[in-house]
Scaffold this active site. Sequence first.
Site, mmCIF file in Angstrom:
data_model
loop_
_atom_site.group_PDB
_atom_site.id
_atom_site.type_symbol
_atom_site.label_atom_id
_atom_site.label_comp_id
_atom_site.label_asym_id
_atom_site.label_seq_id
_atom_site.Cartn_x
_atom_site.Cartn_y
_atom_site.Cartn_z
ATOM 1 N N ARG A 136 11.143 4.506 12.636
ATOM 2 C CA ARG A 136 10.034 3.732 12.086
ATOM 3 C C ARG A 136 9.841 2.415 12.835
ATOM 4 N NH1 ARG A 136 7.777 4.816 7.217
ATOM 5 N NH2 ARG A 136 7.468 2.592 6.816
ATOM 6 N N ARG A 196 10.526 -2.285 0.433
ATOM 7 C CA ARG A 196 10.972 -1.366 1.481
ATOM 8 C C ARG A 196 12.465 -1.526 1.734
ATOM 9 N NH1 ARG A 196 6.286 -0.935 6.180
ATOM 10 N NH2 ARG A 196 4.587 -0.361 4.769
ATOM 11 N N GLU A 220 -18.754 -4.233 4.200
ATOM 12 C CA GLU A 220 -18.851 -2.813 4.546
ATOM 13 C C GLU A 220 -17.434 -2.305 4.819
ATOM 14 O OE1 GLU A 220 -21.613 -0.990 4.498
ATOM 15 O OE2 GLU A 220 -22.762 -2.741 3.864
ATOM 16 N N ARG A 236 -8.611 3.249 0.544
ATOM 17 C CA ARG A 236 -8.471 2.302 -0.564
ATOM 18 C C ARG A 236 -8.202 0.921 0.022
ATOM 19 N NH1 ARG A 236 -3.918 5.582 -0.499
ATOM 20 N NH2 ARG A 236 -1.964 4.500 -0.001
ATOM 21 N N LEU A 237 -8.352 -0.122 -0.806
ATOM 22 C CA LEU A 237 -8.200 -1.494 -0.319
ATOM 23 C C LEU A 237 -6.759 -1.987 -0.393
ATOM 24 C CD1 LEU A 237 -11.389 -3.223 -1.764
ATOM 25 C CD2 LEU A 237 -11.052 -2.076 0.425
ATOM 26 N N SER A 238 -5.949 -1.400 -1.256
ATOM 27 C CA SER A 238 -4.520 -1.736 -1.340
ATOM 28 C C SER A 238 -4.281 -3.234 -1.479
ATOM 29 C CB SER A 238 -3.762 -1.175 -0.136
ATOM 30 O OG SER A 238 -3.785 0.237 -0.144
ATOM 31 N N TRP A 280 2.998 7.197 12.337
ATOM 32 C CA TRP A 280 2.855 7.377 13.781
ATOM 33 C C TRP A 280 4.225 7.670 14.396
ATOM 34 C CZ3 TRP A 280 5.060 5.209 18.057
ATOM 35 C CH2 TRP A 280 4.443 5.462 19.283
ATOM 36 N N ASN A 305 5.545 -5.176 0.063
ATOM 37 C CA ASN A 305 6.385 -4.610 1.119
ATOM 38 C C ASN A 305 7.858 -4.987 0.988
ATOM 39 O OD1 ASN A 305 3.867 -4.827 3.765
ATOM 40 N ND2 ASN A 305 4.370 -3.152 2.370
ATOM 41 N N ASP A 328 -2.583 0.180 9.125
ATOM 42 C CA ASP A 328 -1.773 1.142 8.395
ATOM 43 C C ASP A 328 -1.399 2.321 9.285
ATOM 44 O OD1 ASP A 328 -0.466 2.000 6.109
ATOM 45 O OD2 ASP A 328 -2.163 3.207 5.447
#
EC number: 2.5.1.-
Length: 227
Positions: free
Chosen positions: A15, A53, A189, A176-178, A7, A50, A2
């Site tokens: 992007r 988008r 873990e 979060r796991l999304s 970035w 996605n 992610d």
Amino acid sequence: MDGNGRWAQSHGLPRFEGHRRGAEAVRRTVTAAQELGIEALTLYSFSSENWSRPEQEIFELMGLLKRFIRSDLQELHAKNVRLRIIGEGHPTDPEVQQLLDDAQTLTSANTGVRLTVAFNYGSRNEIARAAQELARQVAAGRLRPEEITPERFGEALDTVGLPPLDLMIRTSGEQRLSNFLLWQAAYAELVFLPVYWPDFDRTWLERALAEFGGRERRFGGVTPGEG
């Protein structure tokens, strides 16, 4: 994986450049996983959500995926990496689907790192598809409802045959796991790192592994001596 877009924004770049640098991080991470003796690595490359988008971004992402497979597949094969794709496949681009199928076929006999790429994947959808398959087996008389155990359910998921999930890493600081590997992550873990994916490298992977190694995994049990 992610933070590609953020970035790019933080560096004043489009992007797509973030996604391109993210592909480079994939190469680094697969190499590091091999060197560190990791048995299996699963990457969340493109979620079923996605598709919402912008169309141009999706077009660029699909083009990047094609270039990545064409340029990196032979190297992955030479390094004995076994590639596997999970998810629903590509709904609109037969070329992408054919490339993914060919990549899996080429590397199917390899015995090194098991690299799984989640493409057009959503965990709740995966769980629903597994339930539908088991329901069809019950309706056909091939399975009794009481035979649907957690183990049997796991065999109907996309990840059947992979080792249990021990560690899940999420970059960019999100916690979060999304919709990623929800069933499989039951006892995993979780490590959340404050780094955007394009900057991820072996050092960050080792940091996550060190945190994982320092945790006590009880799997619902009690450590001797505890009340």
